[in-house]
Design a protein around this motif. Structure first.
Motif, PDB file in Angstrom:
ATOM      1  N   CYS A  36      11.937  18.727   3.178  1.00 33.42           N
ATOM      2  CA  CYS A  36      10.810  17.979   2.622  1.00 33.42           C
ATOM      3  C   CYS A  36      10.031  17.369   3.783  1.00 33.42           C
ATOM      4  CB  CYS A  36      11.311  16.879   1.685  1.00 33.42           C
ATOM      5  SG  CYS A  36      11.872  17.471   0.078  1.00 33.42           S
ATOM      6  N   VAL A  37       8.757  17.649   3.847  1.00 35.54           N
ATOM      7  CA  VAL A  37       7.925  17.269   4.986  1.00 35.54           C
ATOM      8  C   VAL A  37       6.815  16.327   4.522  1.00 35.54           C
ATOM      9  CG1 VAL A  37       6.395  18.116   6.807  1.00 35.54           C
ATOM     10  CG2 VAL A  37       8.395  19.459   6.128  1.00 35.54           C
ATOM     11  N   ALA A  38       6.647  15.206   5.225  1.00 35.97           N
ATOM     12  CA  ALA A  38       5.544  14.292   4.935  1.00 35.97           C
ATOM     13  C   ALA A  38       4.255  14.889   5.483  1.00 35.97           C
ATOM     14  CB  ALA A  38       5.807  12.924   5.561  1.00 35.97           C
ATOM     15  N   VAL A  39       3.268  15.092   4.608  1.00 34.71           N
ATOM     16  CA  VAL A  39       1.987  15.684   5.005  1.00 34.71           C
ATOM     17  C   VAL A  39       0.984  14.596   5.329  1.00 34.71           C
ATOM     18  CG1 VAL A  39       0.097  17.196   4.271  1.00 34.71           C
ATOM     19  CG2 VAL A  39       2.454  17.733   3.634  1.00 34.71           C
ATOM     20  N   TRP A  40       0.873  13.572   4.485  1.00 40.21           N
ATOM     21  CA  TRP A  40      -0.011  12.441   4.750  1.00 40.21           C
ATOM     22  C   TRP A  40       0.445  11.219   3.970  1.00 40.21           C
ATOM     23  CZ3 TRP A  40      -1.857  10.958   0.100  1.00 40.21           C
ATOM     24  CH2 TRP A  40      -2.243  11.916  -0.853  1.00 40.21           C
ATOM     25  N   THR A  41       0.000  10.060   4.433  1.00 35.66           N
ATOM     26  CA  THR A  41       0.205   8.799   3.725  1.00 35.66           C
ATOM     27  C   THR A  41      -1.115   8.040   3.724  1.00 35.66           C
ATOM     28  OG1 THR A  41       2.534   8.650   4.356  1.00 35.66           O
ATOM     29  CG2 THR A  41       1.462   6.617   3.650  1.00 35.66           C
ATOM     30  N   SER A  42      -1.519   7.611   2.535  1.00 33.26           N
ATOM     31  CA  SER A  42      -2.734   6.807   2.386  1.00 33.26           C
ATOM     32  C   SER A  42      -2.360   5.337   2.324  1.00 33.26           C
ATOM     33  CB  SER A  42      -3.470   7.213   1.104  1.00 33.26           C
ATOM     34  OG  SER A  42      -4.454   6.249   0.743  1.00 33.26           O
ATOM     35  N   ARG A  43      -3.238   4.470   2.820  1.00 36.27           N
ATOM     36  CA  ARG A  43      -3.007   3.020   2.767  1.00 36.27           C
ATOM     37  C   ARG A  43      -3.668   2.370   1.550  1.00 36.27           C
ATOM     38  NH1 ARG A  43       0.886   0.679   5.342  1.00 36.27           N
ATOM     39  NH2 ARG A  43      -0.345  -1.225   5.602  1.00 36.27           N
ATOM     40  N   GLU A  44      -4.182   3.167   0.636  1.00 33.20           N
ATOM     41  CA  GLU A  44      -4.758   2.602  -0.583  1.00 33.20           C
ATOM     42  C   GLU A  44      -3.668   1.878  -1.383  1.00 33.20           C
ATOM     43  OE1 GLU A  44      -7.781   2.330  -1.505  1.00 33.20           O
ATOM     44  OE2 GLU A  44      -8.898   3.823  -0.344  1.00 33.20           O
ATOM     45  N   ARG A  45      -4.088   0.839  -2.103  1.00 34.26           N
ATOM     46  CA  ARG A  45      -3.159   0.060  -2.929  1.00 34.26           C
ATOM     47  C   ARG A  45      -3.399   0.417  -4.397  1.00 34.26           C
ATOM     48  NH1 ARG A  45      -1.353  -4.582   0.223  1.00 34.26           N
ATOM     49  NH2 ARG A  45      -2.504  -4.648   2.191  1.00 34.26           N
ATOM     50  N   ALA A  46      -2.423   1.102  -4.989  1.00 36.46           N
ATOM     51  CA  ALA A  46      -2.503   1.523  -6.392  1.00 36.46           C
ATOM     52  C   ALA A  46      -1.390   0.798  -7.142  1.00 36.46           C
ATOM     53  CB  ALA A  46      -2.350   3.034  -6.506  1.00 36.46           C
ATOM     54  N   PRO A  47      -1.677  -0.372  -7.722  1.00 36.25           N
ATOM     55  CA  PRO A  47      -0.602  -1.223  -8.245  1.00 36.25           C
ATOM     56  C   PRO A  47       0.327  -0.570  -9.253  1.00 36.25           C
ATOM     57  CG  PRO A  47      -2.606  -2.497  -8.037  1.00 36.25           C
ATOM     58  CD  PRO A  47      -2.981  -1.071  -7.755  1.00 36.25           C
ATOM     59  N   SER A  48      -0.205   0.245 -10.217  1.00 35.90           N
ATOM     60  CA  SER A  48       0.720   0.740 -11.242  1.00 35.90           C
ATOM     61  C   SER A  48       0.215   1.958 -11.994  1.00 35.90           C
ATOM     62  CB  SER A  48       1.012  -0.369 -12.265  1.00 35.90           C
ATOM     63  OG  SER A  48      -0.137  -0.659 -13.052  1.00 35.90           O
ATOM     64  N   VAL A  49      -0.813   2.640 -11.520  1.00 38.05           N
ATOM     65  CA  VAL A  49      -1.410   3.728 -12.291  1.00 38.05           C
ATOM     66  C   VAL A  49      -0.579   5.013 -12.193  1.00 38.05           C
ATOM     67  CG1 VAL A  49      -2.844   4.723 -10.451  1.00 38.05           C
ATOM     68  CG2 VAL A  49      -3.659   4.768 -12.824  1.00 38.05           C
ATOM     69  N   PRO A  98       0.814  -1.220   0.000  1.00 36.49           N
ATOM     70  CA  PRO A  98       0.000   0.000   0.000  1.00 36.49           C
ATOM     71  C   PRO A  98       0.844   1.265   0.000  1.00 36.49           C
ATOM     72  CG  PRO A  98       0.087  -0.927   2.198  1.00 36.49           C
ATOM     73  CD  PRO A  98       0.794  -1.907   1.295  1.00 36.49           C
ATOM     74  N   GLY A  99       0.191   2.364  -0.401  1.00 37.61           N
ATOM     75  CA  GLY A  99       0.800   3.658  -0.165  1.00 37.61           C
ATOM     76  C   GLY A  99       0.698   4.672  -1.278  1.00 37.61           C
ATOM     77  N   LEU A 100       0.106   5.823  -0.968  1.00 36.44           N
ATOM     78  CA  LEU A 100       0.311   7.065  -1.677  1.00 36.44           C
ATOM     79  C   LEU A 100       0.685   8.081  -0.617  1.00 36.44           C
ATOM     80  CD1 LEU A 100      -2.384   5.666  -3.268  1.00 36.44           C
ATOM     81  CD2 LEU A 100      -1.870   7.594  -4.773  1.00 36.44           C
ATOM     82  N   ALA A 101       1.535   9.041  -0.967  1.00 37.77           N
ATOM     83  CA  ALA A 101       1.997   9.987   0.043  1.00 37.77           C
ATOM     84  C   ALA A 101       2.148  11.376  -0.561  1.00 37.77           C
ATOM     85  CB  ALA A 101       3.336   9.535   0.636  1.00 37.77           C
ATOM     86  N   ARG A 102       1.863  12.373   0.266  1.00 40.53           N
ATOM     87  CA  ARG A 102       2.107  13.769  -0.120  1.00 40.53           C
ATOM     88  C   ARG A 102       3.305  14.291   0.661  1.00 40.53           C
ATOM     89  NH1 ARG A 102      -1.932  18.995   0.887  1.00 40.53           N
ATOM     90  NH2 ARG A 102      -0.230  20.520   1.005  1.00 40.53           N
TER      91      ARG A 102
END
Length: 494
Positions: free
Chosen positions: A404-417, A386-390
Motif C-alpha cells: 500500500c503506497v501513499a500517493v498524496w495527502t491533502s491538508r483540507e479539514r473535512a470534519p465528518s462528510v 486536517p487530512g484526506l489521503a490517497r
C-alpha cells in the motif's frame, strides 16, 4: 466563560434547528424556506478556479445489484460495493445554491427513475421519509416515521433511518426504531404507501437498534444492529435468522457482492458472512484488526469507523483503530480467510481517526481524517485535524505480493462528510471547514484533483450551525448537482 464552553453553548442554542414539532418544511405544498445562516463575514464565497474535467478511465464498474436501484442512486455509498464513486460529473465550479429548511438532517439522498429525491431526514424527535423535487426542493410527499429511540449521542447514532436503500422497483427499504424493516413505495399523487413491514422484534431485543439493511444477491434482506446482531430476512415468509457477535458492537453499514458475501466490520474485527442452505448467517471468516481500544474524538465507537469497501473482485478495505490509523486491504473470497494484502498508516499520531467509508476506484483508495469532530468542536471558528489521503495498492517490484503506497495527502479539514469521487470530472468532492481565529463558521463544498490531491476550488455552501453536515455525504445527481444533508435540512449546489 472559556472558548470551549462558548462553543458548547452555541451548539446547544443551535439545536432549535432540530426541535420537535418543526417539520413544516416536509409538509406537502408548504413553501420552501432557505436555511438561515450566520451573517456574512470575511470568509470568501469562492476560492480557486473552475475545473476542467479530466476523466479517470479504466475503472471497472461494480456489478449492478438485481434487487437494488441502479448504481449511483441506490444507497448512501452509491452501490452494493460501497465504493462512493460516480461515473458522471459533479459541479466543476461556482453556480446557483438552493437550500430548504427541514429542521432535520437528510443523510441518505437517493434518486428514483423520475429523478426525484427520496430521502430520510432525521431530527432529534423522529425521522421523516420525504420525496423532494430535485430543482426546487419542494416536498412532494412525506411520511413521518416512529420516534427515535433514546441514545447517548443522537448526533452519532445512525440507527432507525440513517441508512436505507432503494430497491429495483424504486421502493425505499429501511429500519425503524420499532425494530422492524419497512418497504415503502410511491403511488399516484404522489404519495408514499406501505408495501411490506417485517417485524423483527422477536429476534432484535428491546434496547438494541437496527442500523442498516441491504439485500444479498439472492434477495434476502440482511441487517445489522448496534448491539452486534447480524441477521437475514426471507422476503417471502418474513422469517428472520440471526447470529450474535460475542461482545462486539456495530456502528456502520456493510457491503455485499455477487458471490454471496456479506462484509461487516465490528468494533473488533472484519467479517465475511454467507447464508447457509437454510438462510442463516454463517461466519465464513473473521479477521481482527489493530485497535487502540480508544473511541477517538470524531468516531461513533472504539473501532474501525468505516463501512467495508469492496475493491474489484478480490479485495475488501477498511481503516483500523490504531494510532496512527492505517488503511488496510484484505482478500475477500470464501477460502481466503481474509488474509491481509497490505496496509499503510495515514495522518499524524495522536490525531488520526475516521468514521467514514473509503472511496475505491480500481486499486486506489481515498480516506478522510475526522479526528476531533463533534458539533460543538466545529462552532465558534473551530474545526478538526486536517487530512484526506490517497493510498494505492501496487505490486511489489521483483517480489510476490502487494504494498500500500501513499500517493498524496491533502491538508483540507473535512470534519465528518462522506466524500465522493466523480470519474467523469476526475475530482474528489468533500465538505470542509477551515479553522478561523475570527470565529466565523463557513462550510465549503471542496473539489480535490484525484490525481494530485491539490485543491481545485472551495465553494461556500453556507455559514453556521445549520450548514454542518454531521456525517452526511456529498451526493451527486446525474445532472451534476451536488446535494448535502445538513443539520438545517438540505443544500443543493448546481
Amino acid at each position: 466563560m472559556g472558548r470551549r464552553w462558548r462553543r458548547v453553548a452555541s451548539a446547544c442554542a443551535g439545536l432549535a434547528f432540530l426541535a420537535p414539532g418543526t417539520a413544516s418544511g416536509q409538509t406537502v405544498g408548504a413553501p420552501v424556506t432557505p436555511i438561515a445562516g450566520d451573517p456574512a463575514g470575511t470568509a470568501p464565497a469562492f476560492e480557486g478556479a473552475a475545473a476542467k474535467a479530466k476523466p479517470i478511465r479504466g475503472v471497472a464498474k461494480p456489478p449492478r445489484h438485481p434487487y437494488m436501484a441502479a448504481n449511483g442512486r441506490s444507497n448512501i455509498h452509491n452501490d452494493a460495493h460501497q465504493t462512493d464513486v460516480y461515473r458522471f460529473a459533479g459541479p466543476l465550479g461556482d453556480g446557483a445554491e438552493t437550500s430548504t429548511l427541514l429542521n432535520r438532517e437528510c443523510g441518505s439522498v437517493l434518486f428514483d427513475r423520475a429523478g426525484r429525491i427520496v430521502t430520510i431526514c432525521v431530527g432529534l424527535d423522529q425521522p421523516v421519509l420525504a420525496l423532494l423535487d430535485p430543482d426546487s426542493l419542494e416536498a412532494l410527499a412525506a411520511m413521518p416515521l416512529p420516534p427515535r429511540a433514546p441514545s447517548a449521542d443522537p448526533f452519532s447514532d445512525f440507527s432507525g433511518g440513517g441508512y436505507f436503500y432503494l430497491d429495483h422497483r424504486d421502493r425505499a427499504v429501511f429500519p425503524t426504531s420499532q425494530r422492524d424493516v419497512r418497504v415503502v413505495g410511491v403511488s399516484a399523487g404522489p404519495a408514499f404507501s406501505m408495501v411490506r413491514d417485517y417485524d423483527l422484534s422477536r429476534v432484535v431485543p428491546q434496547g438494541d437498534a437496527i442500523l442498516s439493511v441491504l439485500p444479498d444477491w439472492d434477495g434476502r434482506i440482511w441487517f445489522v444492529t448496534r448491539g452486534g446482531l447480524v441477521g437475514a430476512v426471507d422476503r417471502a415468509s418474513g422469517r428472520a435468522k440471526v447470529r450474535r457477535l460475542a461482545a462486539e458492537g456495530i456502528s456502520n453499514s456493510f457491503a455485499v457482492d455477487d458471490t454471496g458475501g456479506v462484509f461487516v466490520v465490528s468494533d473488533r474485527a472484519l467479517y465475511r458472512f454467507d447464508a447457509s442452505r437454510k438462510g442463516r448467517p454463517k461466519v465464513t471468516w473473521r479477521r481482527s484488526y489493530p485497535n487502540s481500544g480508544i473511541e477517538k474524538p470524531g468516531q461513533s465507537d472504539a473501532g474501525s469507523g468505516t463501512t467495508p469497501t469492496l475493491m474489484g473482485r478480490r479485495w475488501v478495505a477498511i481503516t483500523d483503530n490504531a494510532d496512527p490509523m492505517n488503511v488496510r486491504v484484505y482478500r475477500r473470497k470464501r477460502g481466503s480467510n481474509g488474509s491481509p494484502v497490505c496496509a499503510r498508516s495515514v495522518f499524524a499520531k495522536g490525531a488520526s481517526a475516521t468514521d467514514q467509508s473509503l472511496i475505491a476506484a480500481g486499486r486506489s483508495l481515498v480516506t478522510e481524517n475526522n479526528y476531533g469532530y463533534s458539533v460543538a468542536a466545529t462552532e465558534m471558528g473551530g474545526s478538526t485535524s486536517p487530512g484526506l489521503a490517497r493510498v494505492d495498492v501496487r505490486k511489489r517490484k521483483g517480489k510476490r505480493g502487494f504494498r500500500c503506497v501513499a500517493v498524496w495527502t491533502s491538508r483540507e479539514r473535512a470534519p465528518s462528510v462522506v466524500p465522493k469521487l466523480s470519474l467523469a470530472a476526475g475530482l474528489v468532492y468533500t465538505y470542509t471547514k477551515p479553522a478561523l481565529p475570527s470565529g466565523e463558521d463557513p462550510w465549503y463544498l471542496t473539489a480535490l484533483d484525484f490525481r494530485t490531491g491539490k485543491t481545485v476550488y472551495r465553494r461556500l455552501a453556507g455559514r453556521g450551525f445549520g450548514f454542518n453536515n454531521n456525517y452526511a455525504p456529498v451526493t451527486v445527481a446525474p445532472d451534476g448537482t451536488a446535494y448535502l444533508g445538513v443539520l438545517g435540512g438540505l443544500v443543493a449546489l448546481e
